[in-house]
Design an enzyme around this catalytic site. Structure first.
Site, short mmCIF file in Angstrom:
data_model
loop_
_atom_site.label_atom_id
_atom_site.label_comp_id
_atom_site.label_asym_id
_atom_site.label_seq_id
_atom_site.Cartn_x
_atom_site.Cartn_y
_atom_site.Cartn_z
N HIS A 103 0.87 -1.25 -0.05
CA HIS A 103 0.06 -0.04 0.10
C HIS A 103 0.75 1.43 -0.02
O HIS A 103 0.94 1.99 -0.96
CB HIS A 103 -0.95 -0.07 1.14
CG HIS A 103 -2.22 0.86 1.13
ND1 HIS A 103 -2.29 1.77 -0.01
CD2 HIS A 103 -3.18 0.84 1.68
CE1 HIS A 103 -3.15 2.41 0.38
NE2 HIS A 103 -4.02 1.91 1.38
N HIS B 56 -1.89 0.72 -10.90
CA HIS B 56 -2.54 1.10 -9.77
C HIS B 56 -3.99 0.34 -9.89
O HIS B 56 -4.58 0.31 -11.09
CB HIS B 56 -3.00 2.65 -9.88
CG HIS B 56 -3.56 3.11 -8.64
ND1 HIS B 56 -5.08 3.08 -8.48
CD2 HIS B 56 -3.08 3.91 -7.61
CE1 HIS B 56 -5.20 3.57 -7.39
NE2 HIS B 56 -4.18 4.15 -6.72
N ASP C 235 3.31 7.26 -6.60
CA ASP C 235 4.73 6.72 -5.52
C ASP C 235 5.84 7.16 -6.46
O ASP C 235 7.01 7.08 -5.96
CB ASP C 235 4.52 5.35 -5.20
CG ASP C 235 3.16 5.28 -4.20
OD1 ASP C 235 2.99 6.24 -3.39
OD2 ASP C 235 2.71 4.26 -4.25
#
Lengths: 374, 400
Positions: A229, A268, A322
């Protein structure tokens, strides 16, 4: 989350509640096909261009952008809570330096939670008094955890600075530049809310028991700490940091693709298209890196992104948020092991908004399980 | 695809296998939703059966120690069949009660009047910093399997209890059961055998009870591959709320307010006619008396007699009968807290400490269910439907 489906509505869903619509929300709209993310109707690109994190956090929590008066009140409320209990910072001295910064941060929050006002009051009014304190305490504690990594003592807040600037001051021990503040503020804004992801759901389960908002945030941080996560921004940056120049990045990516390797910071569950948060942050990261004379790092990112997206884009795998936040955190001077912490600071805004949305008629969330006989 | 008839309580489901996806009704608080498959425990609200790994709880209650039940739940093996495995498990459980001095110091730095669940949570979080370093595998799977955390929570609860009472915690003795270690810390004196056995029995009955909020929270966090300390801190956060933690206090307050057994009926009618609730009644899952109540009613009678306080039992029994007469026709029945609360109190525990004591027992089921969630390797993440405002643009600040 509001208006949980009426009891007589059957749904079909898979393992891990995959596909189950747990309820309605008025906070964020995620469009995984067109690649759009909107908070309360506003596209994040628009918010990055025109608003501060203070305005956006107010919007996410309350549903509307603040009037100048309300913004002033919200700002001073945030400033009022910039000094967390000393005990919470002192707790760091009881922890080993080798512990994960997120675990140290978590411990400071659990200690601070022993000193909160009206701790056992779970009325809706009391819960609404909590977000400002949580945002500001966690900012100060996050900064202390980051400084502790280097063995540096905590730095006090400055009441004149905004949320982003003050966090950077307390983390870095110096006044940040305007470009750094703008970039970090943008990273907070695009990560302030992301629908009912696993961490937000964990927070909802906790708030549904009548626990305080801070306890819900702690559950969210737990979910975020998991490799699946929240730890990905650190891994993605470390992957890129190991690549010296764009040519090496391309060669390495091709070899890794041929091996079928997975890339942290790519792909994702919702976005099967370019991630809107990446598009909002890319120009900001590029400018910051070039100001710092780190344009090579930007070129490495582009080479890697293009190589991976060319191969995997047709399968719906694109760079996610990210992969880009590290390119803002790093030139500012935040250490890579601490990258999950600023993500926590931003996203807890959304968790709190979901909790406050759920509370007014929130039933205790308690699903069932099927017992397997074998 | 498997079609499941939705019952108001979801644990009636029992199957040889389950084929995903499933179709169920979805109720408030996700009641009726299947969030997991489990081999750990079964709870049948219709027949009042609660079984751990296929073993009915009545057949282990009072016969097996909590440590044996924890081994059964977590490993899936009976301690009788795997004597060596059980011995190793028990040794690890007991020895993990020794805490790093810095963790003890961190707890002792905090105000002893803080709600004990918060002190416990801070202690677990600090322990996690000592157990796992930044370079360790993030999922912490190895540590999870070592199961130290069950013993560590017991050690911390003893520390919290002693801190609250303003005493030093008794030295950990590896020959001592988890229950004796904690009772010694709670009361400040060595517990007698019967008291230790009774706390053990409470833990056996509390060990697993479906996907309650602390367990389900931990499962979600574990499904993200977080380490066990993040999981347990999250689980304990779900115990901080009054709906989970405050039940015991309410039951004791209610017993204290009793004018006497002969007035129980009027008292209950009075409370209900004013729109009040009877604490220790009502349960989300059961539409019949909680099967664990039968065992605890008998135990409260014995304990009250041993303590020379038979009136405690008489008051509780009279209240139960009076409330059942009023509430059972509405499908509301007595729950486990009704008798557990006075038992905890007679064992010497302040009501605020009860959620912590409960947590020690529940750790067994939580660890077992969380391990299944990790093995299942699936992120727990439902969807939501957006019903907010349509797209709009940010105006200038002056126009707001």
């Amino acid at each position: 989350m509001i208006g949980i489906a009426a009891p007589a509505s059957p749904q079909r869903y898979g393992r891990g509640l995959d596909g189950l619509v747990a309820g309605d929300t008025r906070i964020a709209e995620l469009d995984g096909v067109a690649g759009r993310l909107l908070y309360r109707g506003y596209p994040i690109g628009d918010l990055v261009a025109h608003c501060s994190f203070e305005e956006v956090s107010y919007l996410v929590l309350n549903g509307e952008l603040p009037s100048p008066d309300r913004l002033e009140a919200w700002r001073s409320e945030l400033v009022r809570w910039r000094r967390p209990p000393d005990r919470a910072i002192e707790a760091l001295a009881r922890l080993p330096r080798r512990a994960h910064p997120l675990a140290q941060y978590r411990t400071m929050l659990t200690v601070a939670a022993c000193h909160i006002p009206e701790a056992e009051d779970s009325s809706l009014d009391a819960q609404w008094r909590r977000p400002a304190r949580i945002l500001s305490w966690t900012s100060a504690l996050a900064a202390a955890a980051i400084r502790h990594l280097e063995g540096a003592p905590p730095v006090g807040p400055s009441d004149e600075l905004g949320f982003a600037a003050n966090f950077l001051l307390q983390s870095l021990g110096r006044t940040p530049t305007a470009a750094e503040v703008r970039a970090f503020d943008a990273s907070l804004i695009v990560q302030a809310e992301h629908g009912l992801h696993a961490a937000a759901f964990a927070a909802l389960v906790v708030i549904s028991t009548g626990a305080d908002l801070g306890s819900a945030v702690l559950a969210g941080i737990g979910a975020l700490s998991g490799a699946r996560h929240g730890g990905a921004n650190q891994l993605a940056f470390e992957m890129m940091a190991g690549l010296a120049d764009p040519d090496q990045a391309r060669l390495w990516a091709r070899a890794a693709l041929a091996r079928g390797q997975r890339f942290p910071g790519f792909g994702h569950r919702v976005y099967r298209c370019p991630d809107p948060r990446v598009r909002a942050l890319e120009p900001i990261a590029e400018e910051l890196l070039s100001r710092r004379g780190l344009s090579e790092r930007w070129q490495v990112y582009l080479a890697l992104r293009d190589e991976v997206e060319r191969a995997l884009g047709p399968r719906g795998i694109f760079a996610n948020v990210d992969s880009i936040t590290g390119l803002i955190y790093h030139p500012i001077g935040l250490p890579a092991t601490a990258f999950p912490i600023p993500f926590c600071l931003a996203i807890q805004t959304g968790w709190m908004a979901h909790c406050l949305e759920y509370l007014p008629d929130g039933a205790m969330i308690e699903p069932g399980a099927v017992y397997l006989d074998r | 695809m498997t079609e499941l008839d939705t019952l108001s309580a979801s644990f009636a489901w029992r199957a040889r296998d389950l084929e995903w996806p499933v179709t169920t009704e979805v109720g408030r608080g996700l009641s009726g939703v299947v969030a997991a498959t489990t081999r750990v425990m079964w709870l049948d609200p219709a027949s009042g059966t609660l079984s751990y790994r296929g073993v009915p709880v009545e057949s282990v209650a009072g016969r097996w120690s909590f440590e044996q039940v924890a081994f059964l739940l977590i490993s899936g093996r009976s301690p009788g069949d795997d004597g060596a495995g059980f011995e190793a498990f028990r040794e690890r459980l007991r020895s993990s009660r020794r805490l790093p001095p810095e963790v003890t110091a961190l707890v002792r730095d905090l105000d002893p009047a803080t709600h004990p669940t918060r002190l416990l949570r801070a202690g677990v979080s600090a322990l996690g910093c000592w157990e796992l370093g930044a370079d360790d595998e993030l999922s912490g799977d190895r540590h999870w399997r070592e199961l130290r955390i069950v013993g560590q929570v017991a050690g911390l609860v003893a520390e919290v209890a002693a801190h609250r009472a303003g005493r030093a915690r008794p030295t950990v003795d590896d020959r001592e059961t988890l229950a004796d270690g904690i009772l010694g810390a709670v009361t400040g004196v060595a517990p007698d055998r019967a008291d230790g056995d009774l706390l053990d029995l409470l833990w056996v009955l509390y060990a697993a009870h479906g996907l309650d909020a602390p367990t389900f929270t931990s499962m979600i966090v574990a499904s993200c591959l977080a380490d066990p300390y993040f999981n347990v801190v999250a689980g304990l956060s779900a115990l901080c709320g009054p709906r989970q933690g405050g039940a015991s206090e309410a039951v004791l307050d209610q017993l204290a307010a009793q004018p006497g057994p002969e007035h129980a009926v009027e008292w209950v009618r009075g409370v209900l006619s004013r729109g009040g609730r009877i604490a220790g009644f009502g349960h989300r899952v059961y539409r019949m008396p909680d099967p664990r109540v039968v065992i605890l009613r008998r135990e409260l009678a014995r304990l009250a007699r041993r303590r020379g306080r038979p009136e405690v039992f008489e008051a509780a029994l009279a209240l139960e009968h009076a409330a059942t007469a009023e509430l059972a026709p509405r499908g509301v029945h007595v729950n486990i807290n009704f008798y557990a609360a006075p038992i905890f109190a007679l064992l010497g525990a302040h009501p605020a400490l009860v959620p912590c004591l409960f947590a020690v027992g529940r750790m067994a089921g939580l660890v077992a269910l969380v391990r299944e969630a990790i093995d299942d390797v699936r992120l727990i993440r439902p969807l939501s439907r957006y019903t907010g405002p349509p797209e709009r643009r940010v105006g200038s600040a002056s126009s707001r």
